[in-house]
Design a protein around this motif. Sequence first.
Motif: not given
Length: 380
Positions: A246-251
């Motif tokens: 449910g958590q959002t990530y950027i790479a």
Amino acid sequence: MAWKDDVIDSPSEKFQTFQYRGNSSSTESADRNLTFDGYSDLQPDLVIGKNIDTAVTGSPKWFDSTRGAGSGKGLASDLTSGPGYNESTMGWLNAFNSDGFGVRAGDGNGNGRWFWDRGEGGGDKYNVAAWKANGGTTSSNTDGAITSTVQVDADAKFSIVSYTGNSNNPSSVGHGLGVKPEFYIIRQYSAGNAWKIYHSHSASDPEDHVLEFNANARENNAIWNDTGPTSSVINFTDHGAANQSGQTYIAYCWSTVKGYSSFGRCMGSGATTSGYNSYVWCGFRPAMVWYKNVENGSSHWLWWHDKWNRLYGRLPDQYYTTIINANGANYTGFNASFTNSGFRVWDSEASVGQDGAEYIYAAWAAQPFVTSSGVPGTAY
């Protein structure tokens, strides 16, 4: 195939460094628009900016066009909190323009422009790096176990990847590069967590090690599931910094491109400033180098930048240094020089050239060593 084949002749179409002074012209309702000074126009998709004069402003702030510009979007290298820390008070990056970016003032009483446009005392100096991806246009990628949203510059081998974690172990996410990434940085941005960094030369088994934007040495950590990246996916476990449900990530992902970018390793020699410590061949004249001692637990990430001398009036072989991950103003030690084919470091201090210590670097070009038409590059 000759070395010059497949070279990016004009790196400034893909990446630029930039430095400017604050003049307090931004307001709470109007941007100050800044225009890059490279050889090509560049509409940026990732901008990293740092006030290098006023220590209280902290570490570089990261904005990307996938998450969007505006208040509440910046991520700070030295923090594990969510995005937008103190931006409403101290200002933010508000627009990605056709050849630069716009900054906006916060509502702080006397410090509303400190992050991006402080004009007091003749104007604070700001250090910026900017990359093009795909102009903010994204697409869905189903290569991994988690569907990602990516924008990619296939020529420059750079991608911005966003995704939502699923807490499965193992899991993976597509990066869109089409080649194996050598350097990537992941940040959970929906909640607080540390930056996690993979570098292909961080150890003999980089899939077993992780770095963060701090002074710590490389850490033996199972976050990557003891599995390196492939030409299509990044692998990881259910570690909260990379894959919490449910958590959002950027790479941000990069791989080497001849004459444009290089990600590698070198060894310190212990030499003093009377003679250079190490020389690193990149195949281009660098515009910017990031550098880190991966063995010493008190060595920060260093950032050398080719535009600094314009404002400081120093010689080409005396580049100032800033710290990517920490609070603080500019550092005058840790000198480096850029040549037409790479860079030299000059000091023996642990952060730069400790005898026998291992260092990693990430470098991007100002111009190639030799263009595709055979024209040789020059030093500064």
